[in-house]
Design a protein around this motif. Structure first.
Motif, PDB file in Angstrom:
ATOM      1  N   THR A  98       0.858  -1.199   0.000  1.00 39.72           N
ATOM      2  CA  THR A  98       0.000   0.000   0.000  1.00 39.72           C
ATOM      3  C   THR A  98       0.885   1.237   0.000  1.00 39.72           C
ATOM      4  O   THR A  98       2.001   1.242   0.550  1.00 39.72           O
ATOM      5  N   THR A  99       0.381   2.281  -0.604  1.00 41.15           N
ATOM      6  CA  THR A  99       1.128   3.535  -0.692  1.00 41.15           C
ATOM      7  C   THR A  99       1.400   4.111   0.683  1.00 41.15           C
ATOM      8  O   THR A  99       2.481   4.661   0.938  1.00 41.15           O
ATOM      9  N   THR A 100       0.434   3.991   1.590  1.00 48.56           N
ATOM     10  CA  THR A 100       0.631   4.488   2.955  1.00 48.56           C
ATOM     11  C   THR A 100       1.793   3.780   3.621  1.00 48.56           C
ATOM     12  O   THR A 100       2.633   4.414   4.291  1.00 48.56           O
ATOM     13  N   SER A 121      -4.976   3.675  -6.882  1.00 44.90           N
ATOM     14  CA  SER A 121      -4.563   5.067  -7.074  1.00 44.90           C
ATOM     15  C   SER A 121      -4.969   5.906  -5.871  1.00 44.90           C
ATOM     16  O   SER A 121      -6.145   6.203  -5.667  1.00 44.90           O
ATOM     17  N   LEU A 122      -3.983   6.293  -5.081  1.00 41.82           N
ATOM     18  CA  LEU A 122      -4.286   7.017  -3.848  1.00 41.82           C
ATOM     19  C   LEU A 122      -4.905   8.382  -4.131  1.00 41.82           C
ATOM     20  O   LEU A 122      -5.821   8.821  -3.428  1.00 41.82           O
ATOM     21  N   GLU A 125      -8.503   8.026  -4.940  1.00 37.67           N
ATOM     22  CA  GLU A 125      -9.256   7.826  -3.702  1.00 37.67           C
ATOM     23  C   GLU A 125      -9.414   9.153  -2.961  1.00 37.67           C
ATOM     24  O   GLU A 125     -10.473   9.439  -2.384  1.00 37.67           O
ATOM     25  N   PHE A 142      -2.978  13.056   1.278  1.00 35.17           N
ATOM     26  CA  PHE A 142      -2.800  11.905   0.399  1.00 35.17           C
ATOM     27  C   PHE A 142      -1.620  12.119  -0.553  1.00 35.17           C
ATOM     28  O   PHE A 142      -0.878  11.171  -0.847  1.00 35.17           O
ATOM     29  N   GLU A 146       1.747   9.779  -1.343  1.00 42.75           N
ATOM     30  CA  GLU A 146       2.099   9.358  -2.698  1.00 42.75           C
ATOM     31  C   GLU A 146       3.497   9.849  -3.068  1.00 42.75           C
ATOM     32  O   GLU A 146       4.302   9.105  -3.652  1.00 42.75           O
ATOM     33  N   HIS A 259     -12.395   6.354   7.371  1.00 38.00           N
ATOM     34  CA  HIS A 259     -12.223   6.737   5.966  1.00 38.00           C
ATOM     35  C   HIS A 259     -13.545   7.184   5.353  1.00 38.00           C
ATOM     36  O   HIS A 259     -13.626   8.243   4.738  1.00 38.00           O
ATOM     37  N   GLU A 310     -11.065   6.528  -9.471  1.00 34.32           N
ATOM     38  CA  GLU A 310     -10.712   5.456  -8.532  1.00 34.32           C
ATOM     39  C   GLU A 310     -11.111   4.104  -9.106  1.00 34.32           C
ATOM     40  O   GLU A 310     -10.341   3.133  -9.079  1.00 34.32           O
TER      41      GLU A 310
END
Length: 600
Positions: A98-100, A121-122, A125, A142, A146, A259, A310
């Motif tokens: 995950t990008t996070t 795609s963060l 989102e 976000f 990224e 979220h 998204e």
């Protein structure tokens, strides 16, 4: 053997807790690397709302070549405590899922080569989150996640080929497409995958409990995310249930804590006003051991997407779970996965936002049960062909056997400045009286060091919980108070009545008037029966004369069209943000008036 340090999110499937898609993705990557003979040290952040509150800050499980550290948010965002877990492992490379997780790993791993899995795609989102909450201040948070991922990653994976090309564009924007990487294959697509072993049927959860053995059961499972098109779903279900008395709808899952706290609440309000609410079963989040029973006892899975980047760039984990169970699917045409399902005749695809087209697909499945079952068999065959753990991860296993840096590692060519310094951002936050999620996350390591320095480490989790609850907007952004309304209690059938209404914006989100852009806030109403069944959902709109900031009041003359038939009704006044939500659906209802409608 390579010693692989991994970052991801829990719970993992073997923890016996409710699993979310990021946990399944971490399990996907960790399992194939472990099965390839590598040693794994996986650090997982505990997804908000999925774990008991009484767990210690850190739990560790070990097996042969396998260590899993499960940590709280407080530890996950505290570099000092994370390094204490990282350094003893003496890793050869890092994989962040995950990008996070990539953004967290980047400053902690030193010179280790990093595989960065950009799980969806963060920024797409982020766009949907900003739309739903009417708040673009989410975008910097976000983007900084990224940015840190694309700046530090040596090789990347995405969930679709479409996202892969989008990511390459971001790499170019950041200067990663430079002289050193001209022949380098930066990114590969690793689609969402599933285990292949058939599910073991648990106790009965639908048949004989919610539905009869011969009923046709339509299933929705998983979280109601910002992209979930509950309007099209509800509209189609209403029409299908009017046409087919033997249809039942069963939903497992619900809101995504921290979220999206709004979309599922909206759907609950819709269902409560339906004439078919006894056939619309909202089961909420169910125990993980029971979830396969819902798949195996249903006739059809349904996934509904709001038109968005998204959906166009991403994928849908729940669809793979249904395919594993041999459950046929109906899904929107937006995702890359839907194209593959449609080509394999493993499900039906509808045009997003079209109630008519979704009804067509559902009716076709109900009226042709043998073909519907055959679609389910083809869905499982498609899974076995293209979406297993092993088939999807060949490039990852190849890299892990010989991890290496990207050719431009250590050669900075950034084309975009990172933004204002921390000091300037703090000054700006003080001036506007709002901290914001991005700045709060960046400040936390400094706060954590102070907390530990003064011996208050035991308060760390409590402070994080309070702060994250506030920053994650548990309170709906759209709130109204009706200060006055002169709605008459008697109306002539079919007549139009004018009445004065005075409103106050009790939230912080401005109400945009129709003249100032789309997604305007307008005043309207619903007609319901005395029993609460919705008879007319979409009342006449009354435009606000101006954009109304939080705390401001406005008085308008609204026009109400009475129903054409004589009866006693309930009139519910309401506000709507067009294309997004009715205020009543997310916890801020207007007044309700009992009205006698009579013939002239």
């Amino acid at each position: 053997m390579t010693r692989v340090l991994m970052f991801g999110f829990g719970p993992l499937p073997d923890e016996g807790l409710r699993v979310a898609a990021p946990g399944l993705r971490a399990w996907h990557f960790a399992r194939v690397l472990h099965d390839a003979g590598h040693a794994i040290c996986l650090i997982t952040d505990r997804t908000f709302g999925h774990y008991p509150d009484d767990l210690p800050d850190l739990t560790t499980r070990t097996a042969e070549r396998w260590t899993v550290h499960s940590v709280t948010d407080a530890r996950w965002h505290n570099p000092a405590t994370m390094r204490a877990l990282i350094e003893p492992f003496r890793a050869d490379c890092a994989v962040a899922v995950t990008t996070t997780a990539c953004a967290v790993a980047a400053p902690l791993i030193g010179d280790l080569p990093l595989w960065a899995d950009m799980y969806g795609s963060l920024m797409a989102e982020a766009q949907m989150k900003a739309l739903l909450y009417s708040d673009d201040t989410y975008l910097p948070y976000f983007w900084n996640l990224e940015r840190r991922a694309i700046e530090r990653g040596d090789i990347f994976s995405t969930v679709s080929e479409r996202q892969r090309w989008g990511l390459i564009g971001e790499l170019g924007m950041w200067g990663r497409l430079n002289q050193w990487t001209s022949a380098y294959d930066f990114a590969t697509c690793i689609p969402i995958a599933s285990e292949t072993r058939p599910y073991d049927p648990p106790r009965k959860v639908i048949r004989g409990v919610l539905a009869a053995e011969n009923d046709f059961v339509i299933l929705y499972s998983g979280g109601y995310n910002t992209w979930t098109d509950v309007d099209t779903l509800f509209g189609a279900l209403e029409r299908i249930m009017a046409r087919f008395p033997g249809v039942q709808f069963v939903s497992t899952g619900g809101k995504i804590d921290g979220h999206d706290d709004l979309t599922y609440l909206r759907f609950e309000r819709m269902v409560s006003g339906s004439a078919y609410r006894d056939r619309l079963h909202l089961c909420g989040w169910v125990p993980g051991a029971e979830v396969p029973g819902y798949y195996l006892e249903s006739n059809l899975g349904i996934n509904v997407d709001r038109t968005s980047y998204e959906a166009m760039l991403g994928s849908r984990t729940r669809v793979l779970d249904w395919m594993r169970a041999g459950l046929p699917v109906v899904l929107s045409s937006l995702t890359e996965l839907s194209e593959q399902v449609g080509l394999a005749c493993a499900g039906l695809v509808y045009q997003p936002g079209s109630v008519d087209d979704l009804v067509r697909c559902l009716a076709q499945c109900i009226e042709n049960p043998a073909e519907t079952r055959a679609m389910g068999e083809r869905a499982r065959a498609l899974l076995l062909e293209k979406f297993t753990f092993e088939v999807t991860t060949a490039k990852l296993r190849e890299w892990a056997a010989k991890p290496m840096h990207a050719p431009d590692y250590g050669r900075s060519t950034a084309l975009v400045k990172s933004g204002a310094g921390l000091g300037r951002e703090i000054t700006s936050a003080v001036a506007r009286g709002s901290l914001g999620l991005d700045l709060a996350t960046r400040l936390w390591p400094h706060v954590a060091r102070v907390i530990h320095a003064v011996g208050l480490g035991k308060l760390e989790r409590r402070i994080v919980k309070i702060g994250m609850r506030a920053l994650r907007l548990d309170r709906p952004p759209y709130r109204v108070r009706f200060l006055a309304f002169d709605v008459p209690t008697r109306m002539i059938a079919g007549a139009t009545v004018a009445c004065r209404v005075r409103l106050r914006n009790e939230g912080t989100t401005p109400w945009i008037s129709e003249v100032n852009g789309e997604h305007a806030v307008t005043l309207s109403y619903h007609w319901r029966s005395e029993a609460g069944v919705t008879l007319i959902e979409e009342g006449r709109r009354t435009v606000l004369p101006m954009t109304l900031a939080g705390g401001r009041t406005v008085e308008v003359v609204m026009h109400i069209d009475a129903p054409p038939q004589s009866a006693t009704y309930r009139l519910d006044l309401d506000l709507v943000r067009e294309g997004i939500t009715w205020f009543s659906q997310i916890g801020s209802p207007g007044p309700s008036v009992v009205i006698n409608v009579y013939a002239p």
